[in-house]
Design an enzyme around this catalytic site. Structure first.
Site, PDB file in Angstrom:
ATOM      1  N   CYS A  86      -4.192 -10.308   6.675  1.00 36.68           N
ATOM      2  CA  CYS A  86      -3.313 -11.100   5.826  1.00 36.68           C
ATOM      3  C   CYS A  86      -3.737 -10.851   4.377  1.00 36.68           C
ATOM      4  O   CYS A  86      -4.723 -10.160   4.123  1.00 36.68           O
ATOM      5  CB  CYS A  86      -3.455 -12.578   6.193  1.00 36.68           C
ATOM      6  SG  CYS A  86      -1.899 -13.454   6.232  1.00 36.68           S
TER       7      CYS A  86
ATOM      8  N   CYS B 270       1.532 -11.164   7.288  1.00 36.66           N
ATOM      9  CA  CYS B 270       2.360 -11.498   6.135  1.00 36.66           C
ATOM     10  C   CYS B 270       2.918 -10.210   5.540  1.00 36.66           C
ATOM     11  O   CYS B 270       2.358  -9.126   5.736  1.00 36.66           O
ATOM     12  CB  CYS B 270       1.580 -12.286   5.093  1.00 36.66           C
ATOM     13  SG  CYS B 270       0.296 -11.360   4.224  1.00 36.66           S
TER      14      CYS B 270
ATOM     15  N   CYS C 274      -1.312  -2.640   3.701  1.00 37.64           N
ATOM     16  CA  CYS C 274      -2.292  -2.433   4.754  1.00 37.64           C
ATOM     17  C   CYS C 274      -3.067  -1.147   4.483  1.00 37.64           C
ATOM     18  O   CYS C 274      -2.470  -0.089   4.288  1.00 37.64           O
ATOM     19  CB  CYS C 274      -1.603  -2.353   6.113  1.00 37.64           C
ATOM     20  SG  CYS C 274      -2.754  -2.158   7.489  1.00 37.64           S
TER      21      CYS C 274
END
Length: 139
Positions: free
Chosen positions: A7, A78, A85
């Site tokens: 997240c 999220c 990422c």
């Protein structure tokens, strides 16, 4: 199976997912991290404790703080984490399972009970995903 929950700040949703996985699915190794480190959200700790899961000893961390692990899944929780990422040079399958951000939604609410209701709803939604593992990570 080894899962990393990712997240933005590793303060709430990813911590809940790690806690639920450790509690409900001890056969699955789980970690959580953030794109950045925001510290533990105390409302998340509180609502997880209400559900019988103690995440108070967990710490907010980034992927750089994690041990070298060959993850099977990297699960972003999220949109910001999904877009940012980090690259994992492994067989890890990236999966996005988005959940509302309790701190953002609760910020404008007038009472503590209204605020905690948002955290409880997201907590329960994350629990349902974890209960369905590994099938809940399939497309």
């Amino acid at each position: 199976m080894k899962i990393l929950y990712l997240c933005t700040g590793n303060s709430c949703r990813s911590q809940m997912a790690e806690g639920w996985t450790r509690h409900l699915r001890p056969d699955i190794e789980s970690w959580s991290a953030g794109v950045v480190r925001h510290g533990m959200n105390q409302d998340a700790v509180r609502v997880m404790q209400e559900a019988g899961v103690d995440i108070s000893a967990q710490t907010s961390k980034t992927v750089d703080d994690l041990p070298e692990v060959e993850f099977d899944y990297v699960v972003t929780l999220c949109g910001h984490a999904a877009e940012n990422c980090p690259y994992f040079p492994s067989k890890a399958r990236r999966v996005h399972r988005g959940f509302d951000d309790p701190p953002s939604l609760a910020a404008s609410l007038a009472t503590e009970e209204e605020r905690l209701a948002v955290y409880r709803r997201v907590r329960d939604e994350i629990r349902a995903m974890v209960e369905g593992l590994p099938g809940s990570l399939e497309d």
